[in-house]
Design a protein around this motif. Structure first.
Motif: not given
Length: 367
Positions: A225-226, A262-265, A322-329, A334-341
């Protein structure tokens, strides 16, 4: 309740940043899950109405209800444990009067408002053992109930918000230094214990997420997933592949991104809008956070300053995670991206928080 305010004090910049970020999110959600786009538009409309109303409502009067909000928050979080709807092993939603919502999202705003009132009232005693003990119990109850759902990621972000409030309220640097001196060694010990096969500190699925993040080649069935998210972020290049594209080499079109709405938007946004679109999202998040801090500097009282800094912490920390999760940091949280997700509870409560921040700005301190 509703006062006559000066139009020149209204922070239209903040409204513009929030609206622009939400619109980007609506377009990306439409590409990721078209069936959810209209719901997100409805959430934005409801959020804007709530934001405008709260921006004109005297926040000082709102804070008089802080204990009522706190008790209601605890009750809702407890209801989630006993009658919440489960999804993927976690119960985080409840249905009241036909409305399904996530109390842990509302809890972040309630904690900001409650401790804004509480810390201002007891500002002179903030560095005493008695006051700190009472504060620890008050914040510990909602944090414990959130953790029991289980929702470790929201618990961590809420804790970071609370720490920000405590720091802004003027807690002694000696206490801060002492806490750090105890916290760092304790974290090393806890992390070591977590990596042991028979540990009981966190749930097994959370351990697997950490191991998959640290050793993706050993746990490919959990790390895909990541890893696919990182691939999607890089594949967008400068301008992206375009929203709603039918490209055969799209990671999203191949259904390789889990939870794309959601999580990976951010992965979908990066792939379809490219570096330009991804950078725009990051910059808007930074501008919203900075604007809240700037309003805090001119707040008329400690409570207003705490509200603004609390909202800045929520948007800043949650966006960063959220940004750190989607980029592997960081491992998957399971956190959403504020205003975007996608998520109506999250979106509307964020707009409510921004509305209160706007009201703080309308009652700014005059020099």
């Amino acid at each position: 309740m509703f006062k006559m305010y000066s139009l020149k004090d209204y922070r239209f910049r903040l409204c513009l940043y929030v609206t622009a970020l939400t619109v980007i999110g609506i377009f990306v959600i439409g590409s990721a899950r078209e069936s959810l786009q209209n719901k997100q538009i409805f959430g934005m409309a409801a959020g804007i109405v709530a934001m405008i109303c709260l921006s004109l409502f005297d926040y000082s009067l709102l804070l008089r209800l802080s204990w009522l909000m706190y008790i209601g928050n605890v009750v809702l979080l407890a209801l989630v444990i006993f009658m919440g709807e489960s999804s993927k092993g976690a119960a985080r939603w409840i249905i009241i009067a036909g409305i399904k919502f996530q109390p842990s999202e509302l809890s972040k705003l309630v904690i900001i408002l409650f401790f804004a009132a509480f810390l201002m009232r007891y500002q002179e005693q903030i560095n005493t053992f008695r006051a700190l003990s009472v504060i620890a119990v008050l914040v510990g109850v909602p944090l414990f109930l959130t953790l029991k759902q289980p929702d470790l990621s929201t618990t961590i972000v809420t804790t970071l918000i609370f720490i920000t409030l405590l720091f802004v309220s003027g807690i002694s640097y000696k206490i801060v230094g002492g806490a750090i001196a105890v916290f760092l060694p304790a974290m090393i010990v806890i992390l070591y214990q977590i990596m042991q096969p028979d540990q009981k500190i966190i749930n097994p699925y959370q351990v697997r997420r950490i191991l998959a993040w640290r050793y993706p080649e050993k746990y490919p069935e959990l790390a895909y997933q990541q890893q696919n998210s990182i691939m999607a972020v890089g594949s967008g290049q400068l301008w992206g592949k375009g929203l709603n594209n039918d490209s055969i080499d799209s990671v999203k079109n191949g259904n390789f991104i889990s939870e794309p709405h959601t999580d990976f938007i951010f992965s979908v946004a990066s792939e379809e809008l490219g570096f330009v679109g991804a950078a725009t999202i990051v910059v808007l998040l930074m501008l919203i956070t900075l604007e809240c801090i700037l309003i805090a500097r001119r707040a008329k009282d400690m409570a207003g300053r705490l509200i603004c800094c609390g909202m800045a912490a929520e948007i800043g920390f949650q966006g960063f995670v959220n940004l750190s999760v989607t980029t592997g940091l960081l491992p998957n949280t399971g956190l959403t991206l504020p205003f975007v997700s996608y998520g109506l509870t999250s979106l509307v409560t964020l707009y409510m928080g921004i509305g209160i921040v706007l009201n703080v700005g309308l009652q700014r301190k005059k020099y």
